[in-house]
Every structure is written in C-alpha cells, then in structure tokens.
Design a protein around this motif. Structure first.
Motif, PDB file in Angstrom:
ATOM      1  N   ARG A 145      35.843 -51.413 -61.218  1.00 55.00           N
ATOM      2  CA  ARG A 145      36.108 -50.216 -62.019  1.00 55.00           C
ATOM      3  C   ARG A 145      35.340 -50.334 -63.326  1.00 55.00           C
ATOM      4  NH1 ARG A 145      39.403 -46.327 -61.279  1.00 55.00           N
ATOM      5  NH2 ARG A 145      40.671 -47.501 -59.775  1.00 55.00           N
ATOM      6  N   SER A 166      28.935 -52.609 -69.617  1.00 53.60           N
ATOM      7  CA  SER A 166      29.901 -53.515 -69.027  1.00 53.60           C
ATOM      8  C   SER A 166      29.196 -54.541 -68.147  1.00 53.60           C
ATOM      9  CB  SER A 166      30.914 -52.722 -68.192  1.00 53.60           C
ATOM     10  OG  SER A 166      31.973 -53.543 -67.783  1.00 53.60           O
ATOM     11  N   SER A 197      33.301 -43.883 -61.822  1.00 51.85           N
ATOM     12  CA  SER A 197      34.022 -44.997 -62.437  1.00 51.85           C
ATOM     13  C   SER A 197      34.139 -46.191 -61.509  1.00 51.85           C
ATOM     14  CB  SER A 197      35.430 -44.543 -62.850  1.00 51.85           C
ATOM     15  OG  SER A 197      36.155 -44.092 -61.713  1.00 51.85           O
ATOM     16  N   ASP A 249      35.323 -37.589 -60.568  1.00 53.13           N
ATOM     17  CA  ASP A 249      34.714 -38.569 -61.462  1.00 53.13           C
ATOM     18  C   ASP A 249      33.671 -37.968 -62.389  1.00 53.13           C
ATOM     19  OD1 ASP A 249      36.142 -40.748 -60.585  1.00 53.13           O
ATOM     20  OD2 ASP A 249      34.732 -41.202 -58.974  1.00 53.13           O
ATOM     21  N   PRO A 282      34.770 -49.487 -67.086  1.00 56.22           N
ATOM     22  CA  PRO A 282      35.552 -48.976 -68.220  1.00 56.22           C
ATOM     23  C   PRO A 282      34.884 -47.761 -68.842  1.00 56.22           C
ATOM     24  CG  PRO A 282      34.482 -51.050 -68.784  1.00 56.22           C
ATOM     25  CD  PRO A 282      34.273 -50.842 -67.324  1.00 56.22           C
ATOM     26  N   SER A 283      35.707 -46.832 -69.307  1.00 58.07           N
ATOM     27  CA  SER A 283      35.171 -45.582 -69.846  1.00 58.07           C
ATOM     28  C   SER A 283      34.888 -45.649 -71.335  1.00 58.07           C
ATOM     29  CB  SER A 283      36.162 -44.435 -69.583  1.00 58.07           C
ATOM     30  OG  SER A 283      37.440 -44.758 -70.135  1.00 58.07           O
ATOM     31  N   SER A 323      30.436 -38.861 -64.792  1.00 56.61           N
ATOM     32  CA  SER A 323      29.904 -40.152 -64.362  1.00 56.61           C
ATOM     33  C   SER A 323      30.962 -40.890 -63.546  1.00 56.61           C
ATOM     34  CB  SER A 323      29.473 -40.994 -65.560  1.00 56.61           C
ATOM     35  OG  SER A 323      30.531 -41.139 -66.469  1.00 56.61           O
ATOM     36  N   TRP A 357      27.044 -46.820 -56.277  1.00 52.24           N
ATOM     37  CA  TRP A 357      28.098 -46.074 -56.961  1.00 52.24           C
ATOM     38  C   TRP A 357      28.960 -45.330 -55.950  1.00 52.24           C
ATOM     39  CZ3 TRP A 357      29.091 -46.726 -61.965  1.00 52.24           C
ATOM     40  CH2 TRP A 357      28.085 -47.191 -62.809  1.00 52.24           C
ATOM     41  N   SER A 377      24.218 -43.130 -66.066  1.00 51.20           N
ATOM     42  CA  SER A 377      24.574 -44.549 -65.940  1.00 51.20           C
ATOM     43  C   SER A 377      23.726 -45.231 -64.872  1.00 51.20           C
ATOM     44  CB  SER A 377      26.052 -44.707 -65.571  1.00 51.20           C
ATOM     45  OG  SER A 377      26.889 -44.118 -66.533  1.00 51.20           O
ATOM     46  N   CYS A 384      24.432 -47.535 -69.904  1.00 46.01           N
ATOM     47  CA  CYS A 384      24.553 -46.090 -70.107  1.00 46.01           C
ATOM     48  C   CYS A 384      23.350 -45.620 -70.920  1.00 46.01           C
ATOM     49  CB  CYS A 384      25.845 -45.754 -70.840  1.00 46.01           C
ATOM     50  SG  CYS A 384      26.081 -43.982 -71.094  1.00 46.01           S
TER      51      CYS A 384
END
Length: 473
Positions: free
Chosen positions: A205, A164, A190, A185, A207-208, A188, A179, A137, A151
């Motif tokens: 945050r 995002s 979050s 985590d 999103p996954s 990757s 980061w 990421s 990503c």
C-alpha cells in the motif's frame, strides 16, 4: 479593418502563395497532392496542388513552409498511405504500384517531434530492473530487493520526488512491478505489486502523504552509491538512501506464494481485482488481489520461462516465453486458443489498445509487431531492426498509439513511430545494459523512463512539436 476583410485578405495571400509556388515548380515531373493536417494552427488549403515527384521530406517541408508564409524553415513529417515518408515521392510510389499516380495523393503533414531533452537520472543502490508508471506516480524495482515509489510533482523531470520505499525488501532482486488501478483510486493508485527472484509476489500500500523536500532525487543522488558491478543475484548489503526517516515506508499488505522459481512477469486485470504472475517455473498463476492464500487458477502450456504477460480485456491474456511462443489465453477456462511462433526467444511484450498490436522484444536484436486480429499466426506485421544487442523491454506511448519505445543490452533507448521501420531517435543515456522502460504521461507531459545495470533510472522529457514563436499564420 473588419474581420470579414481580414479573412478575405488572408485567403488572397494563400492564393498568391499557391500560384507563385506553381510558377517555381512547373518544369519538373509533377503529381497532384492534397495536404491535410490535424493541427488547425498550421492548416493550409486542402485544394489539390501539383508538386515535383523528386521531393522528399525536406522539399515537401519547404512547400508547406512557403504556403504558410513562414520565413524560417520548420521541418515537417509526412504520412502517405499510413506510412511516414522516408524517401522521395517517386521512390515511394514506385515501391507501391497499387497507388495510382494519376489520382490526387493525400499527404498528411505534422511538425517534426523534437528530440527528447537531455536526461536526468535518479541513482539507485543496484541494477534498476523494473519501472511502471500510473498517472503522475512511478515505481521502480531494484536488484537490492527494494521497491521505490516516486511522484512527479510538476511538468518536468526536475520535479520527481521520492515518496516511499519498501521498509522490508525482498530477499532477492525485484524482477517486475505493476500498479493495481481501480476506479475509486483516481487520480493515483494506492496498491502496488512486486515480483522477485525470491519466488514471491508482494502487495504494497502506497502512503498518500505528500513527499518532503528532503526526499528529492538530488538529495538521494548525493548519498547513493555508483557501483553497478554486483552479480545479478546478489542483493545490496547496505540500506538504500530512500529508507531514510524523511520517506514513508511502503506498507506490506500481502505475500503471494506458489511459484517454485523466480517470478519474472506480472499483469493486472482491467478490473483491478485480479492479477497473473509468471516465471522460471513455466507456470502462470491467477490470483485474487484480496485472497493471497492460494491462486484461483493455474495456466500451463509454456515449456520455458514466462517473460511477459498482458491481461488486456476481461478474460483475455497474452503471454510470451523463452520457449519462442506468444500465446493467447482465456483466463477463466485456462484454454490456449492461439499460438504465434518466433525464431528467437521472447524477452518482453506490450499490447497496444489503439491498434490491437503486440510489440515483443527478442534476443536476436529485433522488435516484432504482431497483429492480434490476424487469422494467420505465422506472420509478423513489422520487424524493427536497429538495436545491436538483445532487446530487453518495450512500451507503447499511452498518449500516442503510433509511438513505441524499446531498450536494449546495447545501452540504448530507441523511440519509434510504427509507420516507419527507422527509429525517430536513438538515445544512449545508460553506461551499461538498459533493462526496463515505461512512459509517464501525467501532468500534461510525456516522459520516457528507463532503468539499467548502471544503477540509474533515466528520465527523458519529450517536448510537443510547435512552430517557432517568431512565425505567424
């Protein structure tokens, strides 16, 4: 034919190559060298052989190619006494009288790093002033106030997808991103920090949910504006293409407010539980990630803008400033235990965990390397001088401790091996000043990401050095 016979045959071939090589070079002034390599697939005998002193990289490459039995010439790099060879052996040894010409010289060889592939770009709506990478990421900070997260879903630059974007942007340009990496985590992170000219630091945050195909760089490129002439402090008035319905918004978690001027630098503690911020108010604030109400500490000492921070281990912090000092702090006590002085202001820094070296970017066009373990704070280990304008950012390759990348107001990206003062490659992907740079080393690939005033993020993919498929052992 049995494996033993094959092995004997191979050994005999190598001996024949060595003896035929000695016949070819017996008339020139010689020195005994022992060729070594860390790559088993290109290993030759480590028995010392004599080579002419007038040989440089090309000539030594011919020797190795001959000993390997390769018909097609493959270029090699050579390391002697921890330095990349950039002249003849005779010239190298003459400049280093402490190395005896009577003793056998150890020469490490490796295939030359290929030039990075032509770059791909991800357009933004304004200047790209920050980029930070973690795993597969990466995040960008932009002068339109937005933070965007991408990503890398595959091994090359074509697989970068927008994941995002900040739904509610900063009210002024973003100047730094970082980061927050915690053990739980993996693979990757979050959580992401962003710092802005609006005097705040925000926690987001990520999103996954996986990105949709419609949020790829190609779709963003078609509708992104190319105007890069906005003034530094004017955020873009239109919304970014990354805030479309296909893209999940970054979720705001907290806002950290204490600075009285633009926040220019961030660094996260190795634990991931704390971070530091610094900027034009000359202060460095220490924060708990989970307690945004008030900073838990303030570090004072710089007299001008804090331009770079690196929290390296537990309570150890390095900072640089436009006051021309590099400082070492104990975060817990706030004590400044070492100061290094530079003839020109600092624009950025990067710490190498491999060598304990600190790379710094300067307004006099120089990248300086400082040895953090040296007791003499007045000396610089190495000056890298190739840029023609301000150096704006530097970053170490996490996959190779010898490699460093720098970007400059001269629009260029330079890839360095610190075992020589000459850049390995100079890339000119940007149409305007290059402002930020970082390495992406996820998915078994290595990429250099750089952002600039041309409102583009450029992605350079590095290919691993490998012998031609036509060559045998």
């Amino acid at each position: 034919e049995t494996p033993q016979k094959k092995k004997k045959k191979k050994k005999k071939k190598k001996k024949n190559r060595i003896s035929s090589y000695h016949e070819m070079t017996s008339s020139a002034r010689q020195i005994y060298v022992r060729f070594t390599t860390r790559s088993p697939e290109i290993r030759i005998t480590e028995t010392p052989i004599s080579v002419p002193l007038h040989l440089a990289r090309y000539g030594l490459s011919e020797v190795v190619n001959h000993l390997l039995g390769w018909e097609t010439h493959q270029p090699f790099d050579f390391v002697v006494a921890d330095e990349l060879l950039r002249c003849t052996l005779e010239e190298f040894l003459a400049a280093r009288p402490h190395i005896s010409t009577e003793a056998t010289l150890n020469v490490e060889y490796m295939l030359v790093l290929p030039k990075p592939l032509p770059p791909d770009d991800i357009p933004h709506d304004d200047w790209v002033s920050s980029v930070c990478c973690s795993g597969s990421s990466f995040a960008t900070g932009c002068y339109d106030g937005h933070v965007r997260v991408f990503c890398m879903a595959g091994p090359d630059r074509a697989h970068a997808a927008l994941l995002s974007s900040s739904g509610t942007p900063h009210s002024a340009p973003v100047r730094a991103t970082a980061w927050i990496e915690r053990e739980h985590d993996a693979p990757s992170p979050s959580l992401l920090l962003s710092a802005s000219k609006d005097m705040t630091v925000r926690l987001w945050r990520v999103p996954s949910a996986p990105p949709s195909s419609s949020s790829s760089p190609s779709s963003a490129r078609s509708s992104s504006r190319s105007d890069s002439t906005r003034p530094p402090t004017a955020p873009s008035s239109s919304s970014s293409t990354s805030t479309s319905a296909a893209v999940s918004p970054l979720q705001p978690v907290a806002t950290f407010v204490r600075h009285s001027d633009s926040v220019e630098a961030l660094s996260v503690a190795p634990s991931g539980n704390q971070f530091v911020s610094g900027g034009w108010d000359c202060s460095i604030f220490v924060w708990n990630v989970d307690s945004p109400a008030q900073p838990i500490g303030e570090i004072k000492g710089h007299t001008q803008c804090v331009t770079g921070l690196s929290w390296v281990v537990r309570s150890a912090l390095y900072s640089v400033s436009r006051d021309q000092t590099l400082r070492y702090w104990d975060v817990e006590s706030g004590l400044n235990s070492a100061v290094w002085h530079s003839p020109k202001p600092f624009n950025a820094l990067a710490f190498s965990r491999d060598h304990g070296l600190i790379a710094t970017a300067h307004s006099d066009r120089i990248v300086r390397l400082w040895d953090s373990r040296s007791a003499d704070g007045s000396l610089v280990k190495l000056n890298l001088t190739s840029h023609s304008l301000w150096v704006s950012s530097v970053a170490w390759n996490p996959a190779n401790g010898h490699q460093l990348v720098s970007v400059s107001y001269d629009n260029s990206v330079k890839l360095w091996d610190i075992r020589t003062t000459l850049p390995l490659y100079t890339l000119t992907p940007h149409d305007d000043r290059a402002l930020c740079v970082d390495w992406l080393t996820g998915n078994n690939s290595q990429m250099i990401l750089s952002g600039g005033q041309d409102s583009k993020l450029k992605i350079h993919t590095l290919k691993s050095p490998a012998p031609s498929a036509a060559e045998g052992s």
